[in-house]
Design a protein around this motif. Structure first.
Motif, short mmCIF file in Angstrom:
data_model
loop_
_atom_site.label_atom_id
_atom_site.label_comp_id
_atom_site.label_asym_id
_atom_site.label_seq_id
_atom_site.Cartn_x
_atom_site.Cartn_y
_atom_site.Cartn_z
N UNK A 1 0.84 -1.20 0.00
CA UNK A 1 0.00 0.00 0.00
C UNK A 1 0.87 1.24 0.00
N UNK A 2 0.60 2.13 -0.94
CA UNK A 2 1.38 3.36 -1.06
C UNK A 2 0.75 4.46 -0.22
N UNK A 3 1.55 5.05 0.69
CA UNK A 3 1.11 6.16 1.53
C UNK A 3 1.43 7.46 0.80
N UNK A 4 0.40 8.17 0.35
CA UNK A 4 0.63 9.37 -0.46
C UNK A 4 1.29 10.49 0.32
N UNK A 5 1.05 10.55 1.63
CA UNK A 5 1.66 11.62 2.43
C UNK A 5 3.13 11.33 2.71
N UNK A 6 3.41 10.11 3.14
CA UNK A 6 4.80 9.74 3.45
C UNK A 6 5.60 9.41 2.19
N UNK A 7 4.89 9.19 1.07
CA UNK A 7 5.53 8.78 -0.19
C UNK A 7 6.31 7.49 -0.01
N UNK A 8 5.76 6.60 0.80
CA UNK A 8 6.38 5.31 1.06
C UNK A 8 5.35 4.21 0.81
N UNK A 9 5.87 3.00 0.54
CA UNK A 9 5.00 1.84 0.34
C UNK A 9 5.19 0.86 1.48
N UNK A 10 4.09 0.37 2.02
CA UNK A 10 4.13 -0.50 3.18
C UNK A 10 3.37 -1.81 2.90
N UNK A 11 3.65 -2.84 3.69
CA UNK A 11 2.84 -4.07 3.59
C UNK A 11 1.40 -3.76 3.99
N UNK A 12 0.47 -4.43 3.38
CA UNK A 12 -0.93 -4.30 3.77
C UNK A 12 -1.58 -5.67 3.76
N UNK A 13 -2.45 -5.91 4.74
CA UNK A 13 -3.19 -7.16 4.81
C UNK A 13 -4.45 -7.00 3.97
N UNK A 14 -4.48 -7.66 2.82
CA UNK A 14 -5.64 -7.58 1.93
C UNK A 14 -6.77 -8.45 2.48
N UNK A 15 -6.43 -9.67 2.86
CA UNK A 15 -7.36 -10.58 3.53
C UNK A 15 -6.65 -11.18 4.74
N UNK A 16 -7.22 -11.02 5.91
CA UNK A 16 -6.63 -11.65 7.10
C UNK A 16 -6.95 -13.15 7.08
N UNK A 17 -6.31 -13.89 7.96
CA UNK A 17 -6.50 -15.33 8.01
C UNK A 17 -7.96 -15.71 8.23
N UNK A 18 -8.44 -16.60 7.39
CA UNK A 18 -9.73 -17.26 7.60
C UNK A 18 -9.82 -18.41 6.62
N UNK A 19 -10.70 -19.36 6.92
CA UNK A 19 -10.90 -20.45 5.97
C UNK A 19 -11.59 -19.90 4.73
#
Length: 237
Positions: A74-92
């Motif tokens: 995920x790109x942070x527009x304010x910090x101009x940095x890209x970070x990991x993001x959880x798209x789907x958390x653990x589940x069956x």
């Protein structure tokens, strides 16, 4: 106190499902270089992957045993940095919604692999507290370029867990631009693969068939060799 209460509720809920779990994390590269055909194909194939498990009666057992988490960037527009993001958390899989990826930003693969390992360790803790049996965790990395952050600590952790047979890592690089050696650093086995965009369906077909093999095996049986052999049959681009 509230966090502990919520965690205990999650343990109780998960323990209601009697199936042994197959913990899997998919890391999907959603950096700018994936824009176009690559991200479109990734979206199409992960949609097919979900349908194959949830709508195919032959894979009924996987709906309740394949415990999946999906990570992206995920790109942070304010910090101009890209970070990991959880798209789907653990589940069956029965409880999962099909993710949709957008390509933008950089490739913080090191921090994302660390996040994936942290999530797997917490998930295993939940299994143990709930008396839930589980198979060796799997981490599938799909990328098309070189990491834009340090991968030293993440690679070390992944290697150590793999050598202890507590994790299996399956890295894929799409296209010709990225250095395959970077992905190879996440696994002690020489199994990193370079594929073409049009060969991406094979990765998800392999994941379905491998999860099915695992689910049909004894909880104490080493299935790693079998699914790795199938992995080696995926076409190199």
């Amino acid at each position: 106190m509230k966090i502990l209460f919520d965690f205990n509720n999650e343990v109780e809920k998960e323990a209601e499902n009697p199936m042994a779990r197959i913990p899997v994390v998919i890391i999907a590269d959603t950096s700018s270089s994936m824009n176009g055909e690559k991200i479109n194909t990734l979206n199409s194939e992960i949609e097919n992957f979900y349908k194959e498990i949830n709508n195919n009666s032959k894979n009924e057992i996987l709906k309740y045993s394949l415990d999946l988490a999906v990570l992206g960037f995920k790109f942070d527009t304010q910090a101009r940095e890209t970070y990991p993001t959880v798209v789907n958390k653990f589940s069956v899989m029965e409880s999962q919604k099909t993710p949709t990826f957008n390509a933008f930003g950089h490739t913080p693969l090191g921090s994302t692999v660390n996040t994936a390992i942290d999530m797997l360790e917490k998930r295993k803790e939940m299994y143990k507290l709930g008396g839930i049996q589980y198979y060796q965790p799997m981490l599938v990395i799909i990328s098309d370029g070189d990491p834009t952050d340090s991968i030293e600590s993440a690679a070390k952790r992944a290697i150590e867990l793999s050598l202890k047979r507590k994790l299996s890592v399956y890295p894929v690089i799409i296209g010709d631009d990225g250095n395959l050696d970077n992905l190879q650093r996440f696994t002690p086995n020489k199994i990193s693969k370079r594929i073409r965009t049009e060969d991406l369906p094979q990765v998800f077909k392999w994941l379905v068939s491998s999860a099915k093999k695992v689910s049909e095996s004894s909880i104490n049986f080493d299935i790693n060799v079998n699914i790795t052999k199938d992995w080696n049959d995926i076409i190199n681009g």
